[in-house]
Scaffold this motif. Structure first.
Motif, short mmCIF file in Angstrom:
data_model
loop_
_atom_site.label_atom_id
_atom_site.label_comp_id
_atom_site.label_asym_id
_atom_site.label_seq_id
_atom_site.Cartn_x
_atom_site.Cartn_y
_atom_site.Cartn_z
N ARG A 131 -18.63 5.77 7.18
CA ARG A 131 -17.58 6.66 7.70
C ARG A 131 -17.46 6.52 9.22
NH1 ARG A 131 -15.91 11.61 5.90
NH2 ARG A 131 -17.06 12.71 7.53
N ALA A 132 -18.59 6.40 9.89
CA ALA A 132 -18.57 6.27 11.35
C ALA A 132 -17.98 4.93 11.78
CB ALA A 132 -19.98 6.42 11.90
N GLN A 133 -18.30 3.86 11.06
CA GLN A 133 -17.69 2.58 11.37
C GLN A 133 -16.18 2.66 11.30
OE1 GLN A 133 -20.04 -0.12 8.63
NE2 GLN A 133 -19.94 -1.42 10.42
N VAL A 134 -15.67 3.24 10.23
CA VAL A 134 -14.22 3.36 10.06
C VAL A 134 -13.62 4.20 11.19
CG1 VAL A 134 -12.41 4.30 8.57
CG2 VAL A 134 -14.27 2.96 7.58
N ALA A 135 -14.28 5.30 11.54
CA ALA A 135 -13.78 6.15 12.62
C ALA A 135 -13.71 5.38 13.94
CB ALA A 135 -14.67 7.38 12.78
N ALA A 136 -14.71 4.56 14.20
CA ALA A 136 -14.72 3.79 15.45
C ALA A 136 -13.60 2.75 15.47
CB ALA A 136 -16.08 3.11 15.62
N TYR A 137 -13.49 1.96 14.41
CA TYR A 137 -12.46 0.92 14.37
C TYR A 137 -11.05 1.51 14.41
CZ TYR A 137 -15.86 -2.75 13.21
OH TYR A 137 -16.89 -3.65 13.24
N ASN A 138 -10.87 2.71 13.82
CA ASN A 138 -9.54 3.30 13.73
C ASN A 138 -9.19 4.20 14.89
OD1 ASN A 138 -9.68 2.02 11.27
ND2 ASN A 138 -9.46 3.85 10.03
N SER A 139 -10.11 4.36 15.84
CA SER A 139 -9.93 5.37 16.88
C SER A 139 -8.72 5.09 17.77
CB SER A 139 -11.19 5.47 17.74
OG SER A 139 -11.50 4.22 18.34
N VAL A 141 0.85 -1.19 0.00
CA VAL A 141 0.00 0.00 0.00
C VAL A 141 0.88 1.24 0.00
CG1 VAL A 141 -1.90 -1.13 1.21
CG2 VAL A 141 -0.16 0.10 2.52
N ARG A 142 0.28 2.35 -0.35
CA ARG A 142 0.97 3.64 -0.34
C ARG A 142 0.83 4.26 1.05
NH1 ARG A 142 -1.72 6.71 -4.50
NH2 ARG A 142 -0.38 5.55 -5.95
N GLU A 143 1.92 4.72 1.60
CA GLU A 143 1.88 5.36 2.91
C GLU A 143 1.46 6.82 2.72
OE1 GLU A 143 4.84 3.48 5.95
OE2 GLU A 143 5.97 3.90 4.10
N ALA A 144 0.19 7.07 2.92
CA ALA A 144 -0.39 8.40 2.73
C ALA A 144 -1.66 8.48 3.57
CB ALA A 144 -0.72 8.62 1.25
N PRO A 145 -2.15 9.69 3.84
CA PRO A 145 -3.39 9.83 4.63
C PRO A 145 -4.55 9.10 3.95
CG PRO A 145 -2.27 11.95 4.43
CD PRO A 145 -1.56 11.00 3.51
N PRO A 146 -5.35 8.36 4.72
CA PRO A 146 -6.49 7.65 4.13
C PRO A 146 -7.59 8.61 3.71
CG PRO A 146 -6.52 7.44 6.52
CD PRO A 146 -5.23 8.12 6.16
N ALA A 147 -8.38 8.18 2.74
CA ALA A 147 -9.41 9.05 2.17
C ALA A 147 -10.65 9.14 3.05
CB ALA A 147 -9.81 8.53 0.78
N ASP A 148 -11.08 10.37 3.35
CA ASP A 148 -12.42 10.68 3.86
C ASP A 148 -12.74 10.06 5.22
OD1 ASP A 148 -14.84 12.07 3.54
OD2 ASP A 148 -15.86 10.25 2.89
N VAL A 149 -11.75 9.90 6.09
CA VAL A 149 -12.01 9.32 7.41
C VAL A 149 -12.21 10.44 8.43
CG1 VAL A 149 -11.12 7.87 9.26
CG2 VAL A 149 -10.67 7.26 6.88
N PRO A 150 -13.38 10.51 9.08
CA PRO A 150 -13.63 11.57 10.05
C PRO A 150 -13.05 11.23 11.41
CG PRO A 150 -15.55 10.17 9.91
CD PRO A 150 -14.55 9.61 8.92
N SER A 151 -12.99 12.22 12.28
CA SER A 151 -12.66 11.96 13.67
C SER A 151 -13.85 11.30 14.35
CB SER A 151 -12.31 13.26 14.39
OG SER A 151 -13.48 14.06 14.55
N LEU A 152 -13.60 10.75 15.52
CA LEU A 152 -14.69 10.09 16.25
C LEU A 152 -15.78 11.09 16.61
CD1 LEU A 152 -15.11 7.16 17.06
CD2 LEU A 152 -14.05 7.66 19.27
N GLY A 153 -15.39 12.30 17.01
CA GLY A 153 -16.37 13.31 17.34
C GLY A 153 -17.20 13.73 16.15
#
Length: 261
Positions: A244-252, A130-142
């Motif tokens: 988007r919320a699922q991803v934010a939760a798993y990645n928190s 994978v490319r080491e770069a910021p992931p697309a469109d991931v929000p903060s938990l808040g």
């Protein structure tokens, strides 16, 4: 989309294992869930697929310090950072896990095996660069929590306005049944996740379940093609918000470490 993605289980319990909060056996048991077996293919230094326990240990030695989730959909590369080959595989699977600390990603491929009446799922995780770069469109938990509160209101209003069968007592009963199943012997997230992440993930699943029920329970009063199309268009941004919320939760957990919290 109310079912738990395999990438979510791998990331959540893999993160707990990397943090020393669970044993390898407990992590693998939770990741496999109701599947028969999980194997990992393409690990550096391994010519054949290996089991999850060995794979998680090998990823740690390769420098992996955390695991993130991606839940992409057509037109929405949520959580991905490239390259195109990896993004295409992840989009086909509609999910992937991205490693932090090493430029690897894992994409699941599920197979059905066994005789009629005893069919079970076997999963192979393909390890790809994978490319080491910021992931697309991931929000903060808040941000995710605020978006979800509005999305739940929108979903309920849309389904009621279009007279869809997923908006009334049947939907509420199905949600209650889902909560009961989810509460039996399974944690919402692995140890180490903050209560807010658990709350966001539960709400995201509720929103996703409403959308799924709308599709499974027929069209209600939306009998024309134009009405059905309008319902789909109205619910698409709600479904995106839930993912988007699922991803934010798993990645928190990983994001929290990066922010020094």
């Amino acid at each position: 989309m109310h079912s738990e993605p395999r990438s979510g289980r791998l990331a959540a319990w893999g993160n707990a294992l990397l943090a020393g909060l669970v044993s390898p056996d407990d992590a693998v048991l939770a990741i496999v869930g109701e599947d028969a077996v999980h194997r990992v293919e393409g690990l550096p230094g391994e010519e054949a697929p290996v089991g999850l326990t060995l794979a998680l240990g090998r990823l740690r030695t390769l420098g992996v310090s955390g695991l993130r989730v991606a839940l992409p959909a057509p037109g929405h590369p949520l959580g991905l950072s490239g390259p195109p080959d990896f993004n295409a595989r992840a989009l086909e699977a509609e999910e992937a896990v991205i490693c932090q600390g090493a430029a690897f990603g894992l994409v699941p491929e599920a197979y059905e095996a066994g005789p009629a009446g005893d069919v079970h799922a076997e999963v192979v995780w393909h390890v790809l660069p994978v490319r080491e770069a910021p992931p697309a469109d991931v929000p903060s938990l808040g941000e995710a929590e605020r978006e979800l509160a509005e999305a739940l209101r929108e979903a309920t209003e849309v389904l009621a306005r279009l007279d869809v069968a997923g908006s009334g007592p049947v939907a509420e009963a199905a949600i209650d049944a889902y909560r009961a199943r989810a509460g039996r012997g399974r944690e919402v997230l692995a140890p180490g996740y903050p209560p807010r992440a658990v709350r966001v993930l539960e709400l995201a699943r509720r929103v996703g379940l409403l959308i799924t029920l709308a599709a499974e329970n027929g069209h209600g009063g939306a009998v024309s093609a134009s009405e059905m199309g309008a319902r789909t268009e109205a619910l698409r941004p709600v479904e995106r918000t839930a993912r988007r919320a699922q991803v934010a939760a798993y990645n928190s957990v990983v994001e929290g470490r990066g922010a020094g919290r």
